[in-house]
Write a protein that holds these residues in place. Structure first.
Motif, PDB file in Angstrom:
ATOM      1  N   ALA A 177       1.159  -1.122   0.321  1.00  2.00           N
ATOM      2  CA  ALA A 177       0.376  -0.147  -0.139  1.00  2.00           C
ATOM      3  C   ALA A 177       0.933   1.253   0.734  1.00  2.00           C
ATOM      4  O   ALA A 177       1.646   1.642   0.522  1.00  2.00           O
ATOM      5  CB  ALA A 177      -0.772   0.045   1.228  1.00  2.00           C
ATOM      6  N   ASP A 178       0.670   2.527  -0.756  1.00  2.00           N
ATOM      7  CA  ASP A 178       1.402   3.412  -0.529  1.00  2.00           C
ATOM      8  C   ASP A 178       0.158   4.533  -0.542  1.00  2.00           C
ATOM      9  O   ASP A 178      -1.023   4.970  -1.586  1.00  2.00           O
ATOM     10  CB  ASP A 178       2.195   3.683  -2.200  1.00  2.00           C
ATOM     11  CG  ASP A 178       3.062   2.368  -2.499  1.00  2.00           C
ATOM     12  OD1 ASP A 178       3.663   2.566  -1.415  1.00  2.00           O
ATOM     13  OD2 ASP A 178       2.866   1.686  -3.477  1.00  2.00           O
ATOM     14  N   VAL A 179       0.731   5.601   0.226  1.00  2.00           N
ATOM     15  CA  VAL A 179       0.482   6.929   0.085  1.00  2.00           C
ATOM     16  C   VAL A 179       1.448   7.982  -0.823  1.00  2.00           C
ATOM     17  O   VAL A 179       2.358   8.433  -0.502  1.00  2.00           O
ATOM     18  CB  VAL A 179       0.178   7.844   1.424  1.00  2.00           C
ATOM     19  CG1 VAL A 179      -0.759   9.078   1.156  1.00  2.00           C
ATOM     20  CG2 VAL A 179      -1.010   6.141   2.292  1.00  2.00           C
ATOM     21  N   VAL A 180       0.683   8.245  -1.759  1.00  2.00           N
ATOM     22  CA  VAL A 180       1.828   9.708  -2.570  1.00  2.00           C
ATOM     23  C   VAL A 180       1.072  11.372  -2.617  1.00  2.00           C
ATOM     24  O   VAL A 180      -0.280  11.285  -3.037  1.00  2.00           O
ATOM     25  CB  VAL A 180       1.575   9.274  -3.665  1.00  2.00           C
ATOM     26  CG1 VAL A 180       2.236  10.014  -5.050  1.00  2.00           C
ATOM     27  CG2 VAL A 180       2.081   7.200  -3.957  1.00  2.00           C
ATOM     28  N   ALA A 181       1.824  11.804  -2.080  1.00  2.00           N
ATOM     29  CA  ALA A 181       1.291  13.333  -2.182  1.00  2.00           C
ATOM     30  C   ALA A 181       2.452  14.078  -3.013  1.00  2.00           C
ATOM     31  O   ALA A 181       3.543  13.594  -3.171  1.00  2.00           O
ATOM     32  CB  ALA A 181       1.103  13.622   0.074  1.00  2.00           C
ATOM     33  N   SER A 182       1.512  15.217  -3.025  1.00  2.00           N
ATOM     34  CA  SER A 182       2.965  15.908  -4.530  1.00  2.00           C
ATOM     35  C   SER A 182       2.494  17.573  -3.999  1.00  2.00           C
ATOM     36  O   SER A 182       0.830  17.220  -3.508  1.00  2.00           O
ATOM     37  CB  SER A 182       2.278  15.452  -5.844  1.00  2.00           C
ATOM     38  OG  SER A 182       1.437  15.734  -6.413  1.00  2.00           O
ATOM     39  N   SER A 183       3.594  18.743  -4.278  1.00  6.84           N
ATOM     40  CA  SER A 183       3.180  20.238  -4.011  1.00  6.84           C
ATOM     41  C   SER A 183       2.848  20.092  -3.083  1.00  6.84           C
ATOM     42  O   SER A 183       1.621  21.348  -2.918  1.00  6.84           O
ATOM     43  CB  SER A 183       2.411  19.991  -5.064  1.00  6.84           C
ATOM     44  OG  SER A 183       3.154  20.351  -6.694  1.00  6.84           O
ATOM     45  N   LEU A 184       3.087  19.080  -1.531  1.00  5.13           N
ATOM     46  CA  LEU A 184       2.581  19.644  -0.468  1.00  5.13           C
ATOM     47  C   LEU A 184       3.056  20.752   0.498  1.00  5.13           C
ATOM     48  O   LEU A 184       2.617  22.317   0.968  1.00  5.13           O
ATOM     49  CB  LEU A 184       2.580  18.995   1.025  1.00  5.13           C
ATOM     50  CG  LEU A 184       1.871  17.750   0.406  1.00  5.13           C
ATOM     51  CD1 LEU A 184       1.803  16.845   1.657  1.00  5.13           C
ATOM     52  CD2 LEU A 184      -0.024  17.992   0.503  1.00  5.13           C
ATOM     53  N   PHE A 185       4.460  21.201   0.022  1.00  6.73           N
ATOM     54  CA  PHE A 185       5.489  22.453   0.732  1.00  6.73           C
ATOM     55  C   PHE A 185       5.574  23.651  -0.089  1.00  6.73           C
ATOM     56  O   PHE A 185       6.074  24.427  -0.320  1.00  6.73           O
ATOM     57  CB  PHE A 185       6.774  22.026   1.439  1.00  6.73           C
ATOM     58  CG  PHE A 185       6.220  21.166   2.308  1.00  6.73           C
ATOM     59  CD1 PHE A 185       5.725  21.181   3.325  1.00  6.73           C
ATOM     60  CD2 PHE A 185       6.580  19.502   2.449  1.00  6.73           C
ATOM     61  CE1 PHE A 185       5.122  20.601   4.698  1.00  6.73           C
ATOM     62  CE2 PHE A 185       6.021  18.559   3.232  1.00  6.73           C
ATOM     63  CZ  PHE A 185       6.049  19.011   4.530  1.00  6.73           C
ATOM     64  N   THR A 186       6.456  22.803  -1.782  1.00  5.51           N
ATOM     65  CA  THR A 186       6.413  23.892  -2.741  1.00  5.51           C
ATOM     66  C   THR A 186       5.502  23.155  -4.314  1.00  5.51           C
ATOM     67  O   THR A 186       5.811  21.644  -4.136  1.00  5.51           O
ATOM     68  CB  THR A 186       8.222  23.716  -2.677  1.00  5.51           C
ATOM     69  OG1 THR A 186       7.680  24.812  -3.812  1.00  5.51           O
ATOM     70  CG2 THR A 186       9.079  22.299  -2.778  1.00  5.51           C
ATOM     71  N   GLU A 187       6.212  23.853  -4.962  1.00  3.89           N
ATOM     72  CA  GLU A 187       5.509  22.953  -6.204  1.00  3.89           C
ATOM     73  C   GLU A 187       6.752  21.804  -7.305  1.00  3.89           C
ATOM     74  O   GLU A 187       7.861  22.497  -6.885  1.00  3.89           O
ATOM     75  CB  GLU A 187       5.111  24.719  -7.478  1.00  3.89           C
ATOM     76  CG  GLU A 187       4.860  24.016  -9.555  1.00  3.89           C
ATOM     77  CD  GLU A 187       2.948  22.604  -8.938  1.00  3.89           C
ATOM     78  OE1 GLU A 187       2.932  22.489  -9.333  1.00  3.89           O
ATOM     79  OE2 GLU A 187       2.724  23.848  -7.536  1.00  3.89           O
ATOM     80  N   GLY A 188       5.963  20.990  -7.342  1.00  5.47           N
ATOM     81  CA  GLY A 188       6.799  19.941  -7.726  1.00  5.47           C
ATOM     82  C   GLY A 188       7.499  18.710  -6.596  1.00  5.47           C
ATOM     83  O   GLY A 188       8.207  18.065  -7.159  1.00  5.47           O
TER      84      GLY A 188
END
Length: 819
Positions: free
Chosen positions: A704-715
């Protein structure tokens, strides 16, 4: 005459190739990636990536746009011409026509702990979409193309005859053309569709060949990707609909059309498949018309190609449409078509030719081409013929790799110290009738260790070396040299000839002959040779096709394989299915049965599944050598009869079964989750021919994976993964944290950490493993990149009588060049 820029590239390619051949540092070898193909359309470029083993797409991140795309994969034991261990390597390639999709390189990582990953590095922030391909070995990546624009005047302020591209005006740029009429549409002709509040139906007018066309359009859309999604929903009711830029120079908006509040609901349907084959047929007809001087007919056909859904032939169709109008004396129309090419396809290889032709027309305003009946082209200043243009692309990389191991504070052991380099040279020449391409991809490992171990030493590897020629007039195509193929019973890489004849857009025949290549570091297997025929047809639906094949392979005069089989492929917008059955007539045994499918459900859920039953290694007479102390099949025949050898081959080819299930869902553009499970079993094999028996075994995993993107800075990207794997000997619990942070325009920092806990059932021991790692990239413009990757592993194993500590570390340092 080859243009100056192309000549420069050709010279650079020759220098690069010479550097590769005459220095000790040249490239790493073959790989898990069997083939890549980039097809450029007017809205997006489609990147097809074929692997040597079956792959299951687990998900990707970020979800929609970035300068780096990371795709998570799980590999299967369904491999062609290679052992499943081929998936456990690291590889770096650059596809032919990579610039068409803004790709710098494609990296596959099968060495790092956890899921296998595929990284696509773009030269700029790019929007993309990923989906499984029509078979179990392929991924398709759509890279949405935003036409670039340039502006500016000459240094002295004077007018220049060279085209200065207009700047892009911020705002909505795309519309969907639903229908075209030669009369103003009546109210009854207007579409009855439900549209968002910010979209309108409107009518525009465009003059073509002296005829005014009234176009019913929907818009505006802020991006090509948004327009493509809307087109997918409209295509069922308007199969001829197509996407256009909103700022077309040859048309003007006539009126907005109010849409009634009470409207019909659109019929939901998936977008139809790419119509590449139909477009190719029309291009062939148009080129024949150009050849015999039927220029008006050629204009009509090229226009029809441009009105089709996005396909790889549209840039050529736009260029040849402008040329046909120029030769037909329609100079004003020719100028408009050339300008449209540069607006929509500014980065295509024909852009330089088009700019030169347009500059010549602007410099000789008022000039007219000879009468169409003469079949003579108007003189063009400073430009090369359409059949003279070469496209040369080269990729070069060099990396130093060092691996070190240590047990219980003993002396460190250096297991590797080598320089790996990659070079790939691609050349292409497109003409009115013939399309020629060639590829050379080769490698060399320079070992820097001074020892005599069998694994040491230098090795030269040749992955691709072929020439390909397609004849648009006859539908024939041939490719000769070292190449790969994974359909029609062919099992991967071979040296030989592949011929294709496309009777029409629904029926294709192929013939193939050659010698298999099991290692790119060695010569082809001279003891084996094969020949086969296959056909592919799509009698009912462009999304569905069937294939039949027959292939016979010999080894030292005996039948090695004699396979008959069938393939089924369905590739819709929300569902896909690929199935293949391979039956060996000589052994009277099923070689393989493979089914893979995916289904996009409501609420953004995607379900994938695989069922695979096969012999491993793939059933062939040569498998009788497995486990023997003899070096060649010829020696084996001196000691055993043909019937004994055939039985040994069956005994060594264990039956394997694999079931895989996957479920993924994006919760937002910044957050998604993935779940995967797999169960594999290998049947026991008997003792025979002096080779010991092997017991049956099972292996399963759940992740199982949880993927987050652009949370702190774009990219930025962060992945938290959990995995449980169990086999007859070991249970493994794993946790992985993988991150990526962009710093400025050039730097990319990617720290990661994996922790494993193992329960080893053979001696009841336990083991903790900690694996931190760091990857740093620095981009120097668009054509160069430096990279450092390093990591260390600490492990402690607690056994009944003693403990064992191990440490290892590696460093990978190098650069990449693109030109």
């Amino acid at each position: 005459m080859i243009s100056i820029s192309t000549s420069t590239r050709l010279a650079a390619a020759i220098v690069t190739l010479s550097f590769f051949l005459f220095t000790a540092g040249a490239l790493a070898g073959p790989g898990f990636i069997a083939e890549t193909q980039v097809t450029r359309g007017s809205v997006y470029a489609e990147v097809g990536i074929r692997f040597r083993c079956g792959v299951q797409y687990l998900g990707h991140d970020p979800s929609a746009a970035s300068d780096v795309l990371r795709i998570r994969l799980e590999t299967t034991s369904v491999c062609t011409g290679a052992a499943p261990s081929i998936a456990d390597i690291r590889e770096l390639i650059r596809p032919m026509s990579a610039d068409d999709a803004s790709i710098e390189s494609i990296e596959y990582d099968g060495e790092s702990p956890g899921n296998k990953t595929l990284r696509i590095n773009f030269s700029k922030t790019t929007r993309f979409d990923v989906r499984p391909g029509p078979d179990g070995n392929t991924l398709l990546v759509r890279v949405f193309v935003e036409p670039a624009a340039e502006s500016g005047a000459s240094a002295d302020g004077a007018a220049s005859t060279r085209l200065q591209r207009r700047p892009v005006v911020p705002g909505p740029d795309y519309v969907i053309n639903l229908e075209s009429w030669q009369r103003p549409p009546a109210t009854a002709d207007m579409p009855k569709i439900e549209l968002p509040a910010d979209k309108r139906v409107f009518i525009s007018a465009a003059e073509i060949d002296g005829t005014t066309w009234y176009r019913v359009r929907v818009g505006n859309y802020a991006s090509a990707e948004e327009a493509a999604r809307a087109l997918a929903e409209l295509r069922a009711r308007y199969p001829g609909a197509w996407i256009d830029r909103a700022d077309s120079a040859i048309e003007s908006r006539v009126a907005d059309v109010p849409v009634a509040a009470a409207v019909e609901q659109p019929v939901p349907a998936a977008a139809s498949d790419e119509t590449t084959a139909k477009a190719q047929e029309l291009m062939d007809d148009a080129r024949r018309a150009m050849t015999v001087g039927e220029l008006s007919r050629a204009v009509q056909i090229y226009t029809k190609v441009l009105q089709m859904p996005p396909n790889e032939h549209q840039p050529d169709a736009q260029e040849f449409l402008a040329l046909a109008r120029e030769r037909n004396g329609q100079i004003a129309h020719a100028k408009a078509e050339y300008q449209r090419y540069l607006e929509v396809y500014p980065d295509e290889e024909g852009a330089e030719r088009v700019e030169q032709r347009l500059a010549a027309l602007l410099a000789t305003a008022g000039a007219r081409a000879p009468n169409a009946g003469t079949g003579t082209a108007a003189p063009v200043r400073g430009g090369s013929s359409l059949t003279d243009g070469w496209s040369i692309r080269t990729f070069l990389s060099q990396y130093y790799r060092r691996d070190v191991n240590q047990v219980n504070d003993q002396e460190e052991i250096v297991s590797q110290s080598s320089v790996y380099s990659d070079v790939s040279l691609d050349a292409r020449r497109r003409g009115e009738r013939f399309d020629f391409s060639a590829r050379l991809t080769a490698g060399y490992r320079s070992n820097l260790m001074e020892d005599e171990r069998p694994s040491s030493g230098n090795d030269l590897r040749l992955s691709y070396a072929y020439a390909d020629l397609a004849d648009a007039r006859t539908g024939l195509r041939g490719r000769i040299g070292r190449q790969t193929r994974n359909t029609g019973g062919v099992l991967g890489r071979f040296d030989g000839l592949n011929l294709t004849y496309a009777l029409n857009d629904r029926l294709r025949f192929e013939a193939v002959a050659g010698r298999p290549v099991y290692s790119t570091a060695r010569d082809p297997d001279d003891s084996r040779a094969f020949q086969g025929i296959s056909t592919t047809f799509a009698p009912f639906d462009n999304n569905l096709d069937f294939g039949l094949f027959y292939l016979e392979q010999e080894i030292d005069g005996l039948t090695d394989r004699q396979a008959v089989g069938a393939e089924l492929r369905y590739f819709g917008d929300n569902q896909s299915l690929w199935s293949i059955v391979d039956y060996d007539v000589e052994f009277e045994e099923l070689g393989s049965l493979f089914v893979q499918g995916s289904w996009r459900l409501p609420a953004n859920f995607t379900v994938t599944g695989v069922v695979d039953r096969r012999r491993s290694p793939f059933l062939s007479l040569g498998n009788a050598l497995v486990g023997q102390q003899l070096e060649s099949f010829e020696e084996l025949r001196l000691f055993f009869t043909e019937e004994e050898i055939r039985q040994f081959a069956l005994d060594r080819s264990a039956a394997t079964t694999t079931f895989t299930f996957g479920l993924s869902r994006p919760f937002s553009p910044k957050l998604s989750m993935n779940f995967n499970a797999s169960l594999s079993s290998i049947d026991a094999t008997p003792e025979s021919g002096g080779v010991a028996a092997t017991p049956d075994s099972e292996y399963s995993y759940y992740s199982a994976d949880v993927v987050a993107s652009s949370l702190f800075t774009e990219g930025d990207v962060g992945i938290l993964g959990f995995r449980y794997a169990v086999s007859g000997t070991t249970d493994v619990y794993s946790t992985t944290i993988d991150t990526r942070f962009p710093i400025g325009r050039g730097w990319r920092i990617s720290p990661r950490l994996r922790v494993d806990y193992r329960e080893i059932n053979t001696d009841q021991s336990t083991q903790w493993i900690y694996t931190p790692g760091l990857r740093v990239q620095y981009r120097i413009g668009r054509r160069a990149r430096c990279e450092l990757q390093t990591g260390k592993q600490f492990s402690t194993r607690e056994m009944a009588k003693s403990d064992q500590d191990r440490e290892s570390w590696f460093v990978n340092l190098g650069y990449q060049l693109f030109f």
